[in-house]
Design an enzyme around this catalytic site. Structure first.
Site, short mmCIF file in Angstrom:
data_model
loop_
_atom_site.label_atom_id
_atom_site.label_comp_id
_atom_site.label_asym_id
_atom_site.label_seq_id
_atom_site.Cartn_x
_atom_site.Cartn_y
_atom_site.Cartn_z
N GLU A 1 9.15 0.14 -6.48
CA GLU A 1 10.57 -0.14 -6.17
C GLU A 1 10.93 -1.62 -6.30
OE1 GLU A 1 12.06 1.97 -2.77
OE2 GLU A 1 13.93 0.83 -2.78
N SER B 1 0.82 -1.22 0.00
CA SER B 1 0.00 0.00 0.00
C SER B 1 0.85 1.27 0.00
CB SER B 1 -0.95 -0.01 1.20
OG SER B 1 -0.22 -0.16 2.40
N GLY B 2 1.93 1.26 -0.80
CA GLY B 2 2.68 2.50 -1.05
C GLY B 2 2.12 3.17 -2.30
N GLY C 1 10.99 14.77 -3.42
CA GLY C 1 9.83 15.02 -4.27
C GLY C 1 9.76 14.15 -5.50
N HIS D 1 19.68 2.69 0.38
CA HIS D 1 18.52 3.57 0.22
C HIS D 1 17.51 3.02 -0.78
CE1 HIS D 1 16.30 7.31 0.02
NE2 HIS D 1 16.55 7.45 -1.27
N ALA E 1 9.36 9.57 1.84
CA ALA E 1 10.02 10.29 0.74
C ALA E 1 10.06 11.78 1.07
CB ALA E 1 9.28 10.05 -0.57
N ARG F 1 19.89 5.15 -10.04
CA ARG F 1 18.66 5.95 -10.21
C ARG F 1 18.94 7.44 -10.01
NH1 ARG F 1 14.64 7.92 -6.39
NH2 ARG F 1 15.89 6.94 -4.78
N GLU G 1 18.03 18.57 -7.36
CA GLU G 1 18.75 17.51 -6.64
C GLU G 1 19.92 17.02 -7.50
OE1 GLU G 1 15.24 15.64 -3.84
OE2 GLU G 1 15.66 14.62 -5.70
N ALA H 1 2.80 2.85 -5.39
CA ALA H 1 2.56 1.97 -6.55
C ALA H 1 1.22 1.24 -6.39
CB ALA H 1 3.70 0.96 -6.69
N ASP I 1 10.23 -8.63 0.29
CA ASP I 1 9.34 -9.80 0.22
C ASP I 1 8.83 -10.10 -1.20
OD1 ASP I 1 9.61 -9.62 2.95
OD2 ASP I 1 7.58 -8.91 3.32
N HIS J 1 22.38 6.21 -0.34
CA HIS J 1 22.16 7.66 -0.27
C HIS J 1 23.32 8.28 0.48
CE1 HIS J 1 20.35 11.56 0.35
NE2 HIS J 1 19.30 11.20 -0.38
N ARG K 1 24.22 10.52 -7.11
CA ARG K 1 24.48 10.07 -5.74
C ARG K 1 25.44 8.89 -5.66
NH1 ARG K 1 18.33 8.68 -4.16
NH2 ARG K 1 18.28 10.92 -4.14
P1 FAD Z 1 6.54 1.22 -0.70
O1 FAD Z 1 6.09 2.61 -0.61
O2 FAD Z 1 7.72 0.84 0.10
O3 FAD Z 1 5.32 0.29 -0.30
C1 FAD Z 1 5.51 -1.10 -0.14
C2 FAD Z 1 4.28 -1.67 0.53
O4 FAD Z 1 4.31 -3.09 0.49
C3 FAD Z 1 4.14 -1.32 2.01
O5 FAD Z 1 2.80 -1.01 2.23
C4 FAD Z 1 4.53 -2.61 2.71
O6 FAD Z 1 3.98 -2.75 3.99
C5 FAD Z 1 3.97 -3.62 1.75
N1 FAD Z 1 4.54 -4.97 1.83
C6 FAD Z 1 5.83 -5.33 1.69
N2 FAD Z 1 5.95 -6.67 1.81
C7 FAD Z 1 4.71 -7.16 2.01
C8 FAD Z 1 4.18 -8.46 2.24
N3 FAD Z 1 4.95 -9.55 2.28
N4 FAD Z 1 2.86 -8.59 2.43
C9 FAD Z 1 2.03 -7.51 2.43
N5 FAD Z 1 2.48 -6.26 2.25
C10 FAD Z 1 3.81 -6.08 2.03
N6 FAD Z 1 11.83 8.63 -4.17
C11 FAD Z 1 11.56 9.73 -4.92
O7 FAD Z 1 11.23 9.63 -6.09
N7 FAD Z 1 11.63 10.97 -4.32
C12 FAD Z 1 12.00 11.14 -3.03
O8 FAD Z 1 12.03 12.26 -2.55
C13 FAD Z 1 12.31 10.00 -2.24
N8 FAD Z 1 12.72 10.13 -0.96
C14 FAD Z 1 12.90 9.00 -0.21
C15 FAD Z 1 13.23 9.11 1.15
C16 FAD Z 1 13.34 7.99 1.94
C17 FAD Z 1 13.69 8.12 3.41
C18 FAD Z 1 13.15 6.70 1.36
C19 FAD Z 1 13.27 5.47 2.20
C20 FAD Z 1 12.88 6.58 0.01
C21 FAD Z 1 12.75 7.71 -0.79
N9 FAD Z 1 12.43 7.61 -2.15
C22 FAD Z 1 12.19 8.74 -2.87
C23 FAD Z 1 12.17 6.31 -2.76
C24 FAD Z 1 10.65 6.11 -2.84
O9 FAD Z 1 10.05 6.63 -1.68
C25 FAD Z 1 10.28 4.66 -2.97
O10 FAD Z 1 11.06 4.03 -3.95
C26 FAD Z 1 8.81 4.52 -3.35
O11 FAD Z 1 8.03 5.23 -2.43
C27 FAD Z 1 8.43 3.06 -3.37
O12 FAD Z 1 7.04 2.95 -3.49
P2 FAD Z 1 6.38 1.50 -3.58
O13 FAD Z 1 4.94 1.71 -3.62
O14 FAD Z 1 7.05 0.74 -4.65
O15 FAD Z 1 6.83 0.79 -2.20
C1 SIN Z 2 16.03 12.70 -1.10
O1 SIN Z 2 15.15 13.49 -0.75
O2 SIN Z 2 17.24 12.92 -1.03
C2 SIN Z 2 15.62 11.37 -1.63
C3 SIN Z 2 15.29 11.53 -3.03
C4 SIN Z 2 15.22 10.19 -3.70
O3 SIN Z 2 15.51 9.16 -3.11
O4 SIN Z 2 14.89 10.20 -4.89
#
Ligand code: FAD
Ligand code: SIN
Length: 517
Positions: A372, A10-11, A49, A348, A46, A383, A115, A13, A219, A240, A287
């Site tokens: 991701e 529930s991120g 941005g 990161h 995140a 990236r 950035e 994506a 996972d 990072h 980076r």
């Molecule tokens: P996630 O948002 O990680 O969601 C994954 C979901 O899957 C979660 O809900 C989790 O609980 C669930 N899940 C995992 N395994 C299981 C399982 N076995 N069963 C059920 N549920 C499960 N990117 C940018 O573009 N800009 C930014 O500014 C930026 N800043 C960042 C700062 C930080 C501190 C971090 C950590 C990352 C940052 N990123 C940034 C990267 C970006 O946030 C992530 O790559 C992106 O949000 C991933 O989204 P997602 O939906 O793929 O995964």
């Molecule tokens: C950050 O804000 O430095 C993270 C940005 C990213 O991971 O893309």
């Protein structure tokens, strides 16, 4: 349970895909399972941005494409890069329509930050908590849609394929849904779905030092690997450069790259601004370069951290842009107006993952992946900052478009229940805790920013011992989340080490001293 669409995660994506499908097909059912509270995700943290070309007077799609290709060091898929960059403005608009707020400049236009690796100002943001704003807007939208059911604290254990049905395996497997553990009741159910989307995020927790929250245990990639989906580019773990250095080993905290975009300098303990000696873009090099430069500085000096100096910046403006970073540093006894912030690189982001095509289809039939956990070809060997949220938004849309003229009907084939005959409740949690620590320090020390053939060989040998101990425990234990996550992390470490050993030239975020000729 049967559902038309199963979404794991529930991120950004998973939620984006869910909203689009549920709005398009009010008569169809969308089921989201997520292993923690529904907002817990990398998305929520995140900061910087979303990278989008908006200021067409100075910026252009071409410039963003070139910046992405340069960061990816020759390994990006150009067609994918062009598609993602050009879709950016439309997908950002979806978020705005759904209620996400982004900062505006004095003229009322979206305020754009900068950035590392970006040649122009193009980072759309909500202060320094962009991910939180996006996650909350998406969840609000999800809750308005009656045909989405969201199950918190439900852990997906494994994808259901022919392997579980005991029917002949074809070359191309099919996914029929997933086995899911209700973490509160301990009950394991099967969710049978017309199609399944993995949106399980990253792998940061495989390393001892990471910016990622505890959910990031890889996972989805491990499940896909066990289901025989293709997984690649796992050697490209992104570190990072600027994560708050905390001796107490407390919760890690990212200092956004946007702070360097705002003008902060990196200094070593002697106060020297060292980045200009490594790259003409100095603090705003991509980076991989900044992280490796810091690693070199630390190895040469024997110091534990370098420093981010913001003391010359306009503090009122700084606090306006980065209120969360300012406050969190203050909580950690660093006054950014006077003190340099101690920082180190930390794991990161994973540039590789489950291979998908432009529609988000994996090599397993009816199995899609987004965000991701995927390898789309956008990032190549490294990236570009803020291209990750963008990638998730674009691919969630593409998979939705692919589905929009198709049926998604769950199979009628009889699916067996989860088989846990002969297992007992594990009372030896210490084995799990001990092996998580061992795995994390193994990856940190032997599979870090700078690798070597010898260290990779040692990592493989040590991982085998961890694997054997954990597999033996798994076979005789009733399932629990900690054990399954550890098993998945071992899968991820295996893939990362194996694919690192196979890479014979250094590219982007991958650097092996023995590859240097
Ligand atoms: P996630 O948002 O990680 O969601 C994954 C979901 O899957 C979660 O809900 C989790 O609980 C669930 N899940 C995992 N395994 C299981 C399982 N076995 N069963 C059920 N549920 C499960 N990117 C940018 O573009 N800009 C930014 O500014 C930026 N800043 C960042 C700062 C930080 C501190 C971090 C950590 C990352 C940052 N990123 C940034 C990267 C970006 O946030 C992530 O790559 C992106 O949000 C991933 O989204 P997602 O939906 O793929 O995964
Ligand atoms: C950050 O804000 O430095 C993270 C940005 C990213 O991971 O893309």
């Amino acid at each position: 349970m049967k559902t038309d669409y199963l979404i794991i995660g529930s991120g950004v994506a998973g939620l984006t895909y869910a909203v689009k499908l549920a709005e398009q097909f009010p008569e169809r059912t969308v089921t989201i399972v997520t292993k923690a509270d529904e907002d817990e995700s990398n998305t929520k943290y995140a900061q910087g941005g979303v990278a989008v070309v908006l200021n067409v007077a100075e910026d252009s799609f071409q410039k963003h494409i070139e910046d992405t290709l340069i960061a990816g060091d020759g390994l990006c898929d150009r067609k994918v890069v062009e598609m993602v960059v050009k879709e950016g403005p439309k997908r950002l608009n979806d978020l705005i329509t759904w209620g996400a707020n982004f900062d505006l400049d004095p003229n009322g236009k979206l305020d754009l930050g900068k950035e590392g690796g970006h040649s122009e100002y193009r980072i759309v943001h909500h202060k320094d908590i962009t991910g939180y704003e996006i996650e909350m807007a998406l969840l609000k939208r999800v809750h308005k849609l009656d045909n989405i059911a969201i199950y918190n604290h439900h852990f997906a254990l494994d994808l259901i394929t022919e392997h579980h049905l005991k029917i002949p395996l074809t070359q191309n497997r099919t996914c029929f849904g997933a086995y899911v553990l209700d973490q509160k009741s301990g009950k394991i159910s099967k969710i049978i779905a017309g199609s399944t989307l993995l949106a399980t995020g990253g792998i940061g927790r495989v390393y001892g030092h990471t910016t990622n929250p505890v959910i990031a245990t890889g996972d989805g990639i491990a499940m896909a690997y066990r289901a025989k989906a293709r997984v690649s580019d796992m050697e490209f773990v992104q570190f990072h450069p600027t994560v708050f250095f905390d001796k107490s080993d407390g919760q890690s905290f990212l200092i956004s790259e946007a702070v360097r975009g705002f003008g902060a300098y990196l200094r070593n303990k002697q106060g020297e601004r060292f980045m200009p000696t490594y790259d003409e873009r100095a603090e705003l090099a991509s980076r991989d370069i900044v992280s490796k430069s810091i690693d070199t500085e630390l190895k040469n000096s024997g110091e534990e951290c370098v420093y981010l100096d913001c003391t010359h910046l306009d503090m009122d403006k700084f606090k306006g842009h980065f209120p969360n970073i300012y406050e969190e540093c203050m909580n950690r006894h660093i006054d950014i107006a006077k003190d340099w912030i101690p920082v180190v690189p930390a794991s990161h982001y994973l540039c590789g993952g489950i291979e998908v095509d432009m529609q988000g289809r994996t090599s397993v039939k009816n199995l899609f992946a987004c965000g991701e956990c995927t390898r789309t070809g956008l990032h190549g060997a490294n990236r570009l900052a803020s291209n990750s949220l963008l990638e998730a938004l674009v691919y969630a849309h593409n998979s939705y478009v692919y589905q929009s003229d198709k049926e998604s009907v769950p199979t009628d084939i009889e699916i067996p229940d989860w088989d846990d005959k002969g297992t007992v409740i594990n009372k030896e949690h210490v084995i799990v805790r001990h092996n998580i620590r061992k795995l994390q320090s193994l990856m940190q020390d032997y599979v870090g920013i700078v690798r070597s053939n010898r260290r990779l060989e040692m990592a493989a040998a040590n991982l085998k011992l961890i694997y054997e101990e954990v597999e033996e425990l798994y076979k005789r234990s009733k399932i629990n989340t900690g054990l399954c996550e550890l098993r998945n992390m071992i899968n991820i470490a295996h893939l990362t080490i194996d694919q690192s050993r196979a890479r014979k030239e250094n590219r982007g975020g991958y650097f092996n001293v023995d590859n240097v000729i």
